[in-house]
Structures are given as C-alpha cells and as structure tokens.
Write an enzyme that holds these catalytic residues in place. Sequence first.
Site, PDB file in Angstrom:
ATOM      1  N   THR A  63      42.361 -46.660  -7.106  1.00 56.81           N
ATOM      2  CA  THR A  63      42.514 -47.529  -5.941  1.00 56.81           C
ATOM      3  C   THR A  63      41.204 -48.243  -5.589  1.00 56.81           C
ATOM      4  OG1 THR A  63      41.974 -45.713  -4.410  1.00 56.81           O
ATOM      5  CG2 THR A  63      44.300 -46.050  -4.947  1.00 56.81           C
ATOM      6  N   HIS A  64      41.353 -49.365  -4.878  1.00 57.37           N
ATOM      7  CA  HIS A  64      40.248 -50.014  -4.167  1.00 57.37           C
ATOM      8  C   HIS A  64      40.712 -50.097  -2.719  1.00 57.37           C
ATOM      9  CE1 HIS A  64      38.459 -51.828  -7.993  1.00 57.37           C
ATOM     10  NE2 HIS A  64      37.467 -51.218  -7.393  1.00 57.37           N
ATOM     11  N   LYS A  95      32.455 -47.216  -6.353  1.00 52.62           N
ATOM     12  CA  LYS A  95      31.187 -47.674  -6.959  1.00 52.62           C
ATOM     13  C   LYS A  95      30.035 -47.621  -5.954  1.00 52.62           C
ATOM     14  CE  LYS A  95      33.293 -50.753 -10.417  1.00 52.62           C
ATOM     15  NZ  LYS A  95      34.691 -50.865  -9.947  1.00 52.62           N
ATOM     16  N   ASP A  98      24.031 -46.856  -3.043  1.00 48.98           N
ATOM     17  CA  ASP A  98      22.958 -46.839  -2.051  1.00 48.98           C
ATOM     18  C   ASP A  98      22.200 -45.513  -2.144  1.00 48.98           C
ATOM     19  OD1 ASP A  98      21.405 -47.603   0.229  1.00 48.98           O
ATOM     20  OD2 ASP A  98      23.124 -48.753   0.964  1.00 48.98           O
ATOM     21  N   GLY A 100      20.893 -41.705  -1.211  1.00 49.88           N
ATOM     22  CA  GLY A 100      21.702 -40.512  -1.011  1.00 49.88           C
ATOM     23  C   GLY A 100      22.207 -40.310   0.397  1.00 49.88           C
ATOM     24  N   THR A 102      22.746 -42.463   2.746  1.00 49.91           N
ATOM     25  CA  THR A 102      23.748 -43.470   3.124  1.00 49.91           C
ATOM     26  C   THR A 102      25.089 -43.203   2.460  1.00 49.91           C
ATOM     27  OG1 THR A 102      22.025 -45.141   3.438  1.00 49.91           O
ATOM     28  CG2 THR A 102      24.278 -45.937   3.155  1.00 49.91           C
ATOM     29  N   TYR A 215      39.213 -57.423 -22.938  1.00 52.84           N
ATOM     30  CA  TYR A 215      40.192 -56.366 -23.164  1.00 52.84           C
ATOM     31  C   TYR A 215      40.154 -55.822 -24.588  1.00 52.84           C
ATOM     32  CZ  TYR A 215      42.284 -57.751 -18.719  1.00 52.84           C
ATOM     33  OH  TYR A 215      42.492 -58.019 -17.391  1.00 52.84           O
ATOM     34  N   ARG A 234      46.359 -55.213 -14.298  1.00 55.30           N
ATOM     35  CA  ARG A 234      47.310 -56.327 -14.289  1.00 55.30           C
ATOM     36  C   ARG A 234      48.283 -56.294 -15.457  1.00 55.30           C
ATOM     37  NH1 ARG A 234      42.572 -60.585 -13.454  1.00 55.30           N
ATOM     38  NH2 ARG A 234      41.475 -58.827 -14.423  1.00 55.30           N
TER      39      ARG A 234
END
Length: 267
Positions: A63-64, A95, A98, A100, A102, A215, A234
């Site tokens: 997920t995002h 991803k 920053d 640690g 934070t 790809y 996709r």
Amino acid sequence: MMLNTYKSYTERAEQHPNACARSLFELMERKKTNLSVAVDVTTKKELLSIADSVGPYVCVLKTHIDIVEDFDKDLVAQLEALAKKHDFLIFEDRKFADIGNTVKHQYEKGVYKIASWSHITNAHTVPGEGIIKGLGEVGLPLGRGLLLLAEMSSKGALTKGSYTTESVEMARRNKDFVFGFIAQHKMNEYPDEDFVVMTPGVGLDIKGDGLGQQYRTPHEVIVESGCDVIIVGRGIYGKPDEVEAQSKRYREAGWNAYLERVRMHKA
C-alpha cells in the site's frame, strides 16, 4: 554450501532468524504464491475492492496509504480484516528517509500509525544506520520487519554501486529487524545469511511506462536474478474487469519460476 536463495521457502522458514520473514515464507508455501500486488489507488473504496479481489492470490499487499484521499481508521480495520480473511501480509511502502528520532514518530504516531497495522515497511539508507535503529525501537516489539531500498527499478536511479553495498552491510548488522531488500537481484553472498528480496517493476506484457519504470518478467526476476517476491501493480489492476484473471496469471508465472529455480539448484 548452497546459498539460502536457492532453497525452498519451507527450508528457509525453518531456519530464518527473523519472525516476520518466517511468517512470510510459511505463508508463501501455504498459499503457493510469491506475488505481491502494489495497490496505488487514491480512494478507500478502490483500495478495499482490489485488496479483496487479489487477496486469495497474494502473499503481500503493498500500500501507499498516504495517497488515499478519504483515509480513516475504518480503512485500516477493513484492511486488517481482509489480511486475515485471505491470509496475506500488509506492506506499507513508506520509504522512510529521515533521522532515527523523526522516523520513529512517523512510524508509530501521526494520522496513519503505520506500525500498528503494517507487518512490513521499508526505508532508504541515505540518513545512515540511525534510521534502522529508530524504526526498530517501534517495530521490533511488535514483530514487524523492515526492508531496505538497495536498488530501484526506475531508469536513472542512484541506488547502485557503493550505495547498494553499504545498504547490505547495514542490513547484516541489523538482522533482528532488517529481513530483506527492495532490489533487482539477490543480495545473499554467504551461506549463513538469508535476505528476502522483493522486486518491483515486474510485467508480462510491457517493458516500460513512459515515466521511467522498466519492467522484467517473473522468470527474469526469480530464476535469473534470484529474487523472492514479485511486485506487480498496474499489470494487475490496470484493467478493472481483469483483476482476478491477471492475479491468477502472475501468481502462476511467479510460482512456476520459483519451482524452476529450486529444481535447478537441487543437490
């Protein structure tokens, strides 16, 4: 001695030191799938609908969560319910990048409280090893697992050479929490290590998307490059009326590639 990369998922589960990796390998063997679907959609309805459709065929749902415009706590509750229903792990592709202190708060607190529901997350190593320590303070007590971004599938990515080498060294020093990588080829070099490699940029029909994505086929990724989990986005949900059919197609291609790899390296 044979590298762990070439052993069966069952064998790897039996000896892996990381709880999250053990759960993943056992699940992959149980469901006979090494497919992860990346669900990059912007509404709660779409995310839950796709998750329910692909659920039976995946080992990991990626997920995002921060692109979902109508995010709420109920979305998390329903995602967790679907993970139980269909037997998959959730991977929030955050991803982190920053320092640690934070990232510790970004992981545990804020609107999303990622650590409370996502079995797996990932981080860039640009800030140094402190990022792993910070995330680990939150994730380790919860039995979570961390992937490091060692290589990316986009054209012109800077994740290569010494960056990749240093990322692997960081992982070796933090095996209790770091169980693998986002990468384009296997990272195991020694018989006593077993890093799981999840690989984006997998497609059966096209080679690129016009925005720099490149790809490769499941066979190229699993057999030729020694990766473990194929991440498809996709290619599966791009045609809403074919989501289930494409999920089955990629699951079969990925699993057959894994079986071929195991056969090739049997003693």
